[in-house]
Design a protein around this motif. Structure first.
Motif, mmCIF file in Angstrom:
data_model
loop_
_atom_site.group_PDB
_atom_site.id
_atom_site.type_symbol
_atom_site.label_atom_id
_atom_site.label_comp_id
_atom_site.label_asym_id
_atom_site.label_seq_id
_atom_site.Cartn_x
_atom_site.Cartn_y
_atom_site.Cartn_z
ATOM 1 N N TYR A 9 0.984 -0.871 0.060
ATOM 2 C CA TYR A 9 -0.001 0.109 0.239
ATOM 3 C C TYR A 9 0.808 1.437 0.038
ATOM 4 O O TYR A 9 2.157 0.834 0.413
ATOM 5 N N LYS A 10 0.493 2.349 -1.230
ATOM 6 C CA LYS A 10 0.423 3.666 -0.592
ATOM 7 C C LYS A 10 0.186 4.071 0.642
ATOM 8 O O LYS A 10 -1.355 4.588 0.810
ATOM 9 N N LEU A 11 0.820 4.515 1.450
ATOM 10 C CA LEU A 11 -0.140 5.883 2.756
ATOM 11 C C LEU A 11 1.417 6.368 3.259
ATOM 12 O O LEU A 11 1.779 7.280 2.219
ATOM 13 N N ARG A 12 0.474 7.073 3.870
ATOM 14 C CA ARG A 12 1.193 8.718 4.405
ATOM 15 C C ARG A 12 1.626 8.314 6.074
ATOM 16 O O ARG A 12 1.492 7.439 6.842
ATOM 17 N N LYS A 13 3.012 9.032 6.515
ATOM 18 C CA LYS A 13 3.416 8.794 8.047
ATOM 19 C C LYS A 13 2.643 9.542 8.792
ATOM 20 O O LYS A 13 2.391 10.898 7.989
ATOM 21 N N GLN A 14 2.649 9.268 9.878
ATOM 22 C CA GLN A 14 1.611 10.332 10.588
ATOM 23 C C GLN A 14 0.455 10.186 10.373
ATOM 24 O O GLN A 14 0.048 11.061 10.471
ATOM 25 N N MET A 15 -0.522 9.130 10.470
ATOM 26 C CA MET A 15 -1.839 8.903 10.141
ATOM 27 C C MET A 15 -2.551 8.353 11.297
ATOM 28 O O MET A 15 -2.253 8.153 12.130
ATOM 29 N N SER A 16 -4.013 9.121 11.575
ATOM 30 C CA SER A 16 -4.573 8.721 12.525
ATOM 31 C C SER A 16 -4.554 6.603 12.335
ATOM 32 O O SER A 16 -4.802 6.616 11.250
ATOM 33 N N GLY A 17 -4.992 6.502 13.467
ATOM 34 C CA GLY A 17 -5.831 4.552 12.880
ATOM 35 C C GLY A 17 -6.586 5.337 11.899
ATOM 36 O O GLY A 17 -6.593 3.769 11.112
ATOM 37 N N ALA A 18 -7.938 6.022 12.064
ATOM 38 C CA ALA A 18 -9.327 5.925 11.548
ATOM 39 C C ALA A 18 -8.492 5.952 9.871
ATOM 40 O O ALA A 18 -8.832 5.710 8.978
ATOM 41 N N SER A 19 -7.981 7.075 9.546
ATOM 42 C CA SER A 19 -7.351 7.504 7.997
ATOM 43 C C SER A 19 -6.341 6.534 7.882
ATOM 44 O O SER A 19 -6.327 5.935 6.788
ATOM 45 N N ALA A 20 -5.596 5.052 8.501
ATOM 46 C CA ALA A 20 -4.613 4.613 7.443
ATOM 47 C C ALA A 20 -5.980 3.609 7.538
ATOM 48 O O ALA A 20 -5.785 2.451 6.222
ATOM 49 N N VAL A 21 -7.323 3.198 7.901
ATOM 50 C CA VAL A 21 -8.069 1.971 8.043
ATOM 51 C C VAL A 21 -8.586 2.054 6.285
ATOM 52 O O VAL A 21 -9.057 1.537 5.996
ATOM 53 N N THR A 22 -8.736 3.839 6.272
ATOM 54 C CA THR A 22 -10.121 4.208 5.321
ATOM 55 C C THR A 22 -9.134 3.742 3.869
ATOM 56 O O THR A 22 -9.488 3.328 3.233
ATOM 57 N N ALA A 23 -7.359 4.522 4.169
ATOM 58 C CA ALA A 23 -6.574 4.647 3.459
ATOM 59 C C ALA A 23 -6.585 3.277 2.469
ATOM 60 O O ALA A 23 -6.066 3.150 1.282
ATOM 61 N N MET A 24 -6.350 2.288 3.353
ATOM 62 C CA MET A 24 -6.079 0.959 3.049
ATOM 63 C C MET A 24 -7.575 0.107 2.099
ATOM 64 O O MET A 24 -7.358 -0.732 1.587
ATOM 65 N N LEU A 25 -8.848 1.020 2.725
ATOM 66 C CA LEU A 25 -9.442 -0.272 1.543
ATOM 67 C C LEU A 25 -10.234 0.499 0.533
ATOM 68 O O LEU A 25 -10.918 0.309 -0.563
ATOM 69 N N ASP A 26 -9.412 1.985 0.643
ATOM 70 C CA ASP A 26 -9.331 2.569 -0.726
ATOM 71 C C ASP A 26 -8.094 1.746 -2.011
ATOM 72 O O ASP A 26 -7.048 1.995 -1.691
ATOM 73 N N LEU A 27 -9.120 1.041 -3.246
ATOM 74 C CA LEU A 27 -8.339 0.158 -3.938
ATOM 75 C C LEU A 27 -7.451 1.090 -4.516
ATOM 76 O O LEU A 27 -6.274 0.774 -4.906
ATOM 77 N N LYS A 28 -6.999 2.379 -5.266
ATOM 78 C CA LYS A 28 -6.376 3.401 -5.207
ATOM 79 C C LYS A 28 -4.426 3.511 -4.497
ATOM 80 O O LYS A 28 -3.497 3.946 -5.474
ATOM 81 N N ASN A 29 -4.351 2.936 -3.658
ATOM 82 C CA ASN A 29 -3.740 2.833 -2.644
ATOM 83 C C ASN A 29 -3.151 2.128 -2.628
ATOM 84 O O ASN A 29 -1.852 1.861 -2.313
ATOM 85 N N LYS A 30 -3.301 0.657 -3.533
ATOM 86 C CA LYS A 30 -2.910 -0.475 -3.355
ATOM 87 C C LYS A 30 -2.138 -0.699 -4.606
ATOM 88 O O LYS A 30 -2.767 -0.516 -5.641
ATOM 89 N N ILE A 31 -0.730 -0.941 -4.306
ATOM 90 C CA ILE A 31 0.334 -1.052 -5.358
ATOM 91 C C ILE A 31 -0.854 -2.943 -6.341
ATOM 92 O O ILE A 31 0.286 -3.579 -5.262
#
Length: 399
Positions: free
Chosen positions: A128-150
């Motif tokens: 996954y393409k993520l950001r540093k120092q995200m809130s737990g909820a933001s990280a979950v949301t990002a990982m559920l968005d397929l555009k963030n998945k390599i």
């Protein structure tokens, strides 16, 4: 929760005892004179002690606060970092990987956010393409968005038959098609509950994996087998329909229609509708034809004929190309003139098709025809209306 803690403090009692103690000392020393030095020393020691107690109290409070308050970052974070989630990872394993990459502040922050989000079970292994120092909820949301998945996987388009899906999977994984066919022979072993095959239209249940291989983008696990891949797709179907409450909604709003029959209708709409806007209306036509006031109570949809042709290894055809014997083959269990629903779904419908079959718009339509090159259809209740719509289609060069 802090209210539940017994910290052993009782201010009124402590104050009362303090007053008793001071009174007792004064009486022993015999008045107020001659004790100014001692009083000053006592005051100095009290300040030192209070400072120590205060520091200790602050430290203790900080420890307690950290115990009860989940350490978490605020917001969506910054920068960019890639994180790998390994196959078979549990929420705690995912959290460990995210903490190590400084995506989230604590394991607890991610786990609590994931447990609060019912969709978190759909987080798949991968990078996954993520950001540093995200809130737990933001990280979950990002990982559920397929555009963030390599993605190094495979996309299964909506409306593909199981036979076509096996071919796509085989091309990607080099696993022979026959292995997928063998794994599909036992749908229940792939995780499809037996109740899914229940019918209320009086027809015999045919247990098939058709319709349950949910169209999506999948990360194919290393050393995957045909069985593990099909299980992955079935599990995705069950997750999506579970979130939609598909079975409950069908039984509540379409009295007498089983979820399996509604799944069949979703597959018919997926195959027939030329535009997503018409999926619900096409589903309504299928219900009206099979269960309503349609003379033959048959589907009369050429897509069922094509499904049969593909199943016996013959090429599919447009409606114009189909011969009379193909359209009305008595050996075809998907014959367009047979009463009621066909034996199984005829493809893997997507979410919009499932929604259309679950809650179709109200209408008495029995006919439809595409009237523009964008695939939009006109719907009709009578043969006369349908003929007028066909003229529109001819004028647009569609038929």
């Amino acid at each position: 929760m802090i209210d539940d803690l017994d910290l052993g403090f009782d201010e009124p009692e402590r104050g009362e005892k303090g007053r008793h103690r001071r009174s007792f000392v004064r009486k022993r020393n015999g008045g107020s004179g001659g004790g100014r030095g001692k009083t000053f020393l006592a005051l100095l020691m009290a300040l030192v002690l209070l400072g120590g107690v205060g520091g200790g109290a602050f430290y203790g409070f900080d420890r307690i606060q950290n115990y009860f308050v989940t350490p978490d970052y605020d917001g969506d974070g910054s920068g960019e970092i890639t994180v790998e989630i390994k196959s078979g990872a549990l929420l705690a394993d995912m959290a460990d990987a995210l903490v190590a990459a400084d995506v989230v502040k604590s394991q607890k922050a991610f786990v609590e956010a994931a447990e609060a989000n019912s969709r978190s079970k759909n987080i798949q292994p991968g990078t996954y393409k993520l950001r540093k120092q995200m809130s737990g909820a933001s990280a979950v949301t990002a990982m559920l968005d397929l555009k963030n998945k390599i993605v190094n996987g495979l996309t299964i388009p909506e409306g593909r038959t199981s036979m076509n899906v096996y071919k796509l999977l085989s091309d990607k994984t080099k696993i022979p098609v026959k292995n997928f066919q063998a794994a599909a022979k036992d749908p229940e072993a792939l995780g499809i509950p037996d109740w899914w095959f229940t019918r209320t239209d009086g027809k015999k249940s045919v247990k098939s994996v058709e319709g349950f291989l949910y169209p999506d983008t999948y990360e194919i696990p290393p050393k995957a087998t045909a069985e593990t891949i099909l299980k992955l797709m079935v599990n995705r179907f069950l997750s999506v329909t579970g979130e939609m409450k598909f079975a409950d909604e069908v039984q509540e709003k379409l009295g007498g229609v089983s979820p399996y029959e509604a799944l069949i209708v979703a597959s018919l709409a997926q195959a027939e509708a030329g535009n997503a806007d018409d999926l619900g209306k096409v589903a309504r036509v299928a219900y009206n034809r099979a269960y309503g006031e349609f003379p033959c109570n048959c589907l009369e949809m050429d897509v069922t004929v094509n499904y049969y042709l593909e199943s016996i290894g013959k090429p599919t055809k447009s409606s114009k190309q189909m011969t009379e014997s193909e359209l009305n083959d008595p050996k075809n269990p998907y014959n367009r003139k047979l009463r009621g629903m066909v034996p199984t779904p005829i493809n893997s419908p997507g979410k919009q098709a499932l929604e259309g079959a679950m809650a179709p718009p109200k209408g008495k339509w029995l006919f439809f025809v595409a009237i523009d090159k964008q695939g939009h259809s006109e719907f009709a209740e009578t043969p006369e209306q349908h003929e007028r719509n066909k003229v529109k289609a001819q004028e647009a060069g569609i038929i």
